[in-house]
Design an enzyme around this catalytic site. Structure first.
Site, PDB file in Angstrom:
ATOM      1  N   GLU A 197       0.815  -1.220   0.000  1.00  0.00           N
ATOM      2  CA  GLU A 197       0.000   0.000   0.000  1.00  0.00           C
ATOM      3  C   GLU A 197       0.845   1.266   0.000  1.00  0.00           C
ATOM      4  OE1 GLU A 197      -0.550  -2.575   2.051  1.00  0.00           O
ATOM      5  OE2 GLU A 197      -2.632  -3.208   1.812  1.00  0.00           O
ATOM      6  N   HIS A 240     -10.388  -5.117  10.898  1.00  0.00           N
ATOM      7  CA  HIS A 240     -11.129  -5.186   9.627  1.00  0.00           C
ATOM      8  C   HIS A 240     -12.546  -4.632   9.767  1.00  0.00           C
ATOM      9  CE1 HIS A 240      -7.957  -8.218   9.051  1.00  0.00           C
ATOM     10  NE2 HIS A 240      -8.121  -8.079   7.759  1.00  0.00           N
TER      11      HIS A 240
END
Lengths: 338, 84, 328
Positions: A63, A132
């Protein structure tokens, strides 16, 4: 043929991207599993097939690299749409977002543009635990230089994403996983809506009054819009008429619509799935109180995730999420009827 | 010949029922009674996490026979389209 | 081949136990998810990443470890947790989100913490590597000969944190063993499309450490390589990087449609199953007999069954318990 076509949020997003990619060859998508998998949350349906690997790019799990690359590509004239699979993963790449994307325009006095969209999945409610399940709206909204969008339904999802792609500024587009209409994750009935086939935009900074009411203003965004509407139905049976406002964007924030509503109702509840402290809920309440300390006739209420990591276990998570029950309870409290 | 009623079926070969017996209607993209065009995606069937689009076999007025979340198998009639 | 009979049987048991654990979980996970698969529904909700096929990576390394050695595992942690000796009952209860879980139901399957055996995990890719470096640093600063092992998948070496951790371990010559479980898929993206080199072990010299690549998911060659790595680490001779070619039998997560994966790939992998191969090795070399191996397998199955029964019986937590333990 009347347009009665309904789309899920994920299909509406995919359609917006496809239309913008057709219109502008500088637009491309990259991220983890956006190609053959078509996005883990279905945000890139059909794109690989239509546009190929050059413009629909699967990335490594890197990322910092590919979001930073998105900034560079945007500054060189491209219009990248970069997906960060779960917003929780921002931890590994925050620098590219808040020190590069958010600041380069300012550093250069507007001589450099960063027309990048960072789209990212948010939210809990399906027991995926604290790495998450976060909303993190305020984490981005707090940083000057980023526009922040969080749609609650398919119509808005398409229009806001089209606006985001055409914007010359970095836009963080936060889609709630539980609104996508994924076949493997429940979503509320109101998330999928009729969506025009043609391209259209929705201006940032314009909240939508989803339901009118005279007694209390409930301000919501993303998933909490659906909880607020359910709460409003429940409250109506008790004689409390709630006005529900969907902010749609955090930056810019439509304070005027909220203030105008509170002027009429005199009561304010703000519901957000992000953490309670230092967040959107406080910002909205402050915006009203600061400008018009006399408007509120009851204590304003925040309904948010408590200041804890999102718990895994179902009974815990269910109780901590800002659901309809908690929103209704807050509305009763502030109106002095509960 | 522009009238009549045609079935909307889950295709027989959509998945292997010996592996997964049943699927569900994950989404209808049209309301009951909507006008649909031939070839338009009108529904989505989910088999575990896999999904399959169901397209309208003809243009006409849709009648939904199996609602959202209803259980289906390969070959199940999930609706009808009245033509003409 | 240096493995003792005890070690070979230990590894066999660890692998059989992990396999049975995962196959059981695959079934249990679907309870309450049929015919409509809703990830938030059923007995065990949320994402579920199973490691069937990857057992050699756990057994071939953890066989050399002590309780006071630290292991950091990623989002697919069960096989490693089992080999490290994590309390199976409490681990299963955690995955079920129950009060008797390791975290009382707060963490779930990607967040298993058992300080009794120094096992931790994280659902963020590569983010176990820097903490492993820290655990090794702590051991050395306190004059202990404990080591740390960091497990990651083959997608993780493309993360910055992984490289920063390797460099730290290299420049400070810390007792860390970095294990890359190369199952060739990062969700839907094959290694060939995500990684500039085919073999991550060749990156090791860049961090002043030896790098080893283990082919064919072979627990015996891994056993040897890990023995060297652990011995070097314990003797203060610095870190090692080991990449293991391994197999992922299930999807990335349970319910993964696996549209990206060749249909017969798993069938081919199962034909060279590592547990079968170890079984035949033990038999062919007359190290033990089939009744002994069956008795081991039976004990493992009973232990796993008991853990699932324990988890089913454990009560659900009170909702307000979610507010506890943010701080100590």
């Amino acid at each position: 043929m009347p347009s009665s076509r309904k789309l899920t949020v994920s299909r509406a997003m995919s359609e917006a991207i496809a239309q913008e990619m057709r219109a502008d060859p500088q637009t491309f998508v990259m991220g983890e599993d956006v190609g053959a998998f078509e996005g883990v949350f279905d945000s890139t349906l059909g794109l690989l097939e239509e546009f190929g690997e050059e413009r629909v790019r699967d990335t490594p799990i890197s990322e910092t690299g590919f979001i930073g690359a998105g900034v560079g590509a945007a500054m060189s004239g491209m219009r990248p749409i970069v997906e960060l699979m779960f917003v929780d993963f921002i931890g590994v790449c925050m620098n590219a977002v808040y020190n590069l994307a958010a600041k380069n325009t300012y550093f250069s006095a507007g001589n450099c543009k960063v027309p990048m969209v960072l789209m990212t999945g948010t939210g809990g409610g399906y027991n995926d635990a604290a790495q998450h399940s976060q909303a993190l709206h305020a984490t981005f909204a707090h940083l000057p230089g980023l526009k922040v969008v969080a749609p609650s339904n398919a119509y808005d999802a398409k229009g806001l994403l089209t606006t985001a792609i055409r914007d010359d500024n970095p836009v963080v587009y936060m889609f709630h996983k539980g609104l996508q209409g994924l076949v493997w994750m429940a979503s509320p009935a109101g998330a999928a809506t009729e969506v025009p086939e043609e391209s259209y935009t929705i201006p940032f900074g314009e909240a939508r009054t989803v339901r009118s009411g005279r007694d209390v203003t409930i301000v919501a965004i993303s998933m909490t819009v659906h909880g607020a509407l359910a709460a409003a139905e429940e409250l109506a049976t008790e004689g409390i008429e709630a006005e529900v406002i969907d902010l749609r964007t955090l930056v810019p924030l439509d304070r005027d619509t909220v203030i105008e509503s509170v002027k009429r109702t005199g009561h304010l509840v703000v519901a957000d799935e992000d953490y309670r402290s230092y967040g959107l809920t406080s910002e909205v309440i402050t915006s009203v109180v600061e400008a018009h300390p006399d408007y509120l006739k009851g204590p304003p209420q925040r309904v948010a995730m408590p200041d804890i990591p999102v718990p895994y276990s179902r009974p815990m998570e269910d109780a901590m999420l800002p659901n309809a029950e908690r929103i209704a309870s807050a509305a009763r409290h502030t109106t002095g009827r509960g | 010949m522009a009238s009549g009623r045609i079935q909307v079926r889950v295709p027989n070969d959509l998945w292997d029922p010996s592996e997964t017996e049943e699927g569900v209607i994950a989404n209808w993209f049209c309301e009951d009674g909507a006008q649909v065009e031939q070839g338009a995606t009108i529904a989505e069937v989910a088999v575990e996490k896999s999904t399959y689009d169901v397209v309208a076999p003809a243009a006409g007025t849709l009648t939904i026979a199996v609602p959202q979340d209803g259980v289906v198998q390969p070959g199940t009639v999930i609706g009808y389209i009245a033509m003409g | 081949m240096s493995a003792t009979k005890d070690d070979l049987l230990w590894m066999y048991a660890a692998m059989v136990k992990a396999r049975y654990y995962e196959d059981t979980m695959a079934t249990v996970y679907m309870e309450g998810k049929k015919p409509k698969f809703d990830i938030g529904a059923g007995l065990v909700p949320g994402e579920m990443h199973l490691a069937a096929g990857q057992e050699p990576c756990a057994a071939g390394v953890c066989v050399h470890l002590r309780n006071d050695d630290t292991v950091t595992a990623p989002h697919r942690p069960h096989h490693v947790a089992i080999a490290k000796g994590v309390d199976l009952n409490r681990m299963t209860a955690e995955i079920f989100g129950r009060v008797d879980g390791l975290g009382g139901g707060r963490g779930g399957h990607m967040h298993l913490f058992d300080p009794a055996v120094n096992f931790v995990c994280s659902g963020i890719i590569a983010e176990g590597a820097p903490p492993a470096v820290g655990a090794a640093l702590g051991a050395r600063m306190n004059g202990r000969d404990a080591i740390a092992v960091s497990y990651v998948g083959e997608g993780a070496p493309n993360q910055g944190g992984f490289h920063e951790a390797l460099n730290l371990a290299g420049v400070w010559q810390l007792p860390v063993v970095f294990i890359i479980e190369d199952n060739s898929w990062g969700i839907s993206v094959p290694k060939s499309k995500s990684t500039a080199v085919a073999d991550n072990a060749i990156r090791a010299p860049g961090y002043a450490m030896p790098g080893v690549r283990i082919e064919n998911n072979d627990v015996l060659t891994l056993y040897d390589a890990a023995a060297d790595a652990v011995a070097r680490a314990r003797a203060g001779q610095g870190p090692t990087l080991i990449e293991v070619e391994t197999y992922r039998y299930y999807g990335h997560f349970q319910g993964d449609p696996e549209i990206y994966r060749p249909k017969d790939e798993v069938k081919g992998l199962k034909a060279k199953d590592p547990i079968d191969r170890l079984y035949h090795y033990l038999m062919d070399n007359q190290i033990t007999d089939s009744s002994d191996l069956e008795a081991i397998a039976q004990r493992c199955r009973e232990e796993v069954d008991a853990a699932y029964a324990f988890a089913r019986k454990s009560p659900e937590p009170a909702p307000e318990a979610a507010l506890e333990h943010v701080f100590v």
